[in-house]
Enzyme design. Structure first.
Site, PDB file in Angstrom:
ATOM      1  N   GLU A 124       0.850  -1.188   0.000  1.00  9.98           N
ATOM      2  CA  GLU A 124       0.000   0.000   0.000  1.00  9.98           C
ATOM      3  C   GLU A 124       0.886   1.239   0.000  1.00  9.98           C
ATOM      4  O   GLU A 124       1.901   1.305   0.703  1.00  9.98           O
ATOM      5  CB  GLU A 124      -0.865  -0.020   1.254  1.00  9.98           C
ATOM      6  CG  GLU A 124      -1.826   1.151   1.367  1.00  9.98           C
ATOM      7  CD  GLU A 124      -2.657   1.070   2.652  1.00  9.98           C
ATOM      8  OE1 GLU A 124      -3.841   1.441   2.611  1.00  9.98           O
ATOM      9  OE2 GLU A 124      -2.109   0.641   3.691  1.00  9.98           O
TER      10      GLU A 124
ATOM     11  N   LYS B 235     -10.239  -0.417  -1.968  1.00  9.54           N
ATOM     12  CA  LYS B 235     -10.325  -0.730  -0.538  1.00  9.54           C
ATOM     13  C   LYS B 235     -11.695  -0.384   0.026  1.00  9.54           C
ATOM     14  O   LYS B 235     -12.178   0.747  -0.122  1.00  9.54           O
ATOM     15  CB  LYS B 235      -9.228   0.041   0.197  1.00  9.54           C
ATOM     16  CG  LYS B 235      -9.089  -0.270   1.682  1.00  9.54           C
ATOM     17  CD  LYS B 235      -7.926   0.537   2.258  1.00  9.54           C
ATOM     18  CE  LYS B 235      -7.699   0.284   3.727  1.00  9.54           C
ATOM     19  NZ  LYS B 235      -6.609   1.150   4.256  1.00  9.54           N
TER      20      LYS B 235
ATOM     21  N   CYS C  24      -4.585  -3.723   3.470  1.00  9.63           N
ATOM     22  CA  CYS C  24      -4.301  -3.223   4.811  1.00  9.63           C
ATOM     23  C   CYS C  24      -5.433  -3.456   5.816  1.00  9.63           C
ATOM     24  O   CYS C  24      -5.608  -4.570   6.299  1.00  9.63           O
ATOM     25  CB  CYS C  24      -3.902  -1.749   4.730  1.00  9.63           C
ATOM     26  SG  CYS C  24      -2.974  -1.150   6.167  1.00  9.63           S
TER      27      CYS C  24
END
Length: 318
Positions: free
Chosen positions: A76, A151, A194
């Protein structure tokens, strides 16, 4: 070449960077008795300097290719980590911009698959709202973008006792949906980013749709990483019986932010195969043996034992 500082699990095969073997993939494979594909899980220290970041990532990708990798995983914020909301937005691009174009050219030149996540992608209404997506981009060995996952769980956290204060939703749009696992040379890869790691529903959904490998490119804070990073990655591997590959940011990005590091590779039994530590950039090579996925699932058929969704909703509402 970068000096690698990666800790290897007991079942990892030919992952360490021996100088005599660095340029001899055939010898590496013959030593392992296998031609199973290799994945390179990378660790970088991005800054607001996009050109320096690309140069560092390109060096890692080229080394991974030289050492026989079929697919390379970058973390990321591989493109940059801004020092303010304004800088983060100003540096963002579309998927058609220069940054992704350079990576598609690199993938085509090296004939290598790339996992790039997350990329600061300008939103569809950028001109109106100045908001971005945090996007995980998969590029194949012909330089084509074959999948983009945006995301879906945004990191809005206040931990004053840990010195952590981040509000990703202030400038980031949550992704609208999951994307199907991608067939790659190392197996079917399910995409997360993440903070998605904290939501087992996502990993189970990807596994149900055929994922053999889960990937969570990340920039974990030092405080949350020290407490939760490895245990969460191992938990996702164990419950889905998948390989888990997690590229990571490491070290100080600028005066306001540092990341935990420890880019990690975990097998379907939950064993850590490789760990890049928390000191500097580098990579770890992982042999992806899909036979381990099949045997783990056969010997402990967790997914067959899972009850239907209605069962888990059968508790009375309170």
């Amino acid at each position: 070449m970068l000096t690698l500082r990666c800790v290897l699990g007991s079942s990892a095969k030919f992952l360490v960077s021996f100088p005599a073997l660095r340029h001899n993939t055939r010898l590496q494979n013959s030593m392992s008795g296998s031609l199973r594909p290799l994945a390179a899980v990378c660790q970088v220290t991005a800054t607001p300097d996009k050109e320096a970041n690309f140069s560092a990532c390109k060096q890692l990708v080229e080394e991974a290719k030289q050492r026989g990798a079929s697919m390379v995983f970058l973390p990321e914020g591989f493109d940059y980590i801004g020092s303010s909301r304004e800088e983060t937005l100003a540096l963002s691009e579309s998927l058609a911009g220069d940054t992704i174009s350079r990576y598609t050219q690199l993938a085509r030149k090296l004939e290598l698959w790339l996992s790039l996540g997350g990329f600061h992608e300008r939103g569809h209404d950028w001109e109106a709202d100045r908001r971005i997506y945090n996007s995980h981009v998969i590029i194949n060995d012909r330089g084509d973008i074959v999948s983009v996952y945006r995301k879906s769980h945004l990191f809005d956290v206040e931990l004053p006792e840990k010195g952590v204060s981040l509000k990703e939703s202030a400038f980031t749009i949550p992704g609208p949906s999951l994307v199907a696992p991608v067939q790659t040379p190392i197996g079917k890869v399910g995409l997360g980013i993440c903070y998605d790691l904290r939501f087992p529903e996502l990993s189970v959904a990807l596994q149900r749709h055929g994922a053999e490998i889960l990937t969570y490119p990340s920039a974990f804070t030092v405080a949350t990483g020290a407490a939760h990073w490895e245990v969460l990655l191992r938990a996702r591997a164990i419950e889905t019986q998948c390989f888990v590959l997690a590229a990571a940011q490491v070290g100080r990005h600028h005066e306001k932010r540092s990341s935990y590091g420890h880019a990690l590779a975990v097998d379907p039994w939950g064993e850590v195969l490789g760990d890049c530590g928390r000191e500097k950039p580098g990579l770890v090579l992982v042999e992806v043996d899909l036979g381990k996925v099949r045997s783990t699932r056969r010997n402990m058929p967790v997914q067959q034992h899972r009850r239907d969704d209605a069962f888990y909703r059968s508790l009375p509402q309170t």
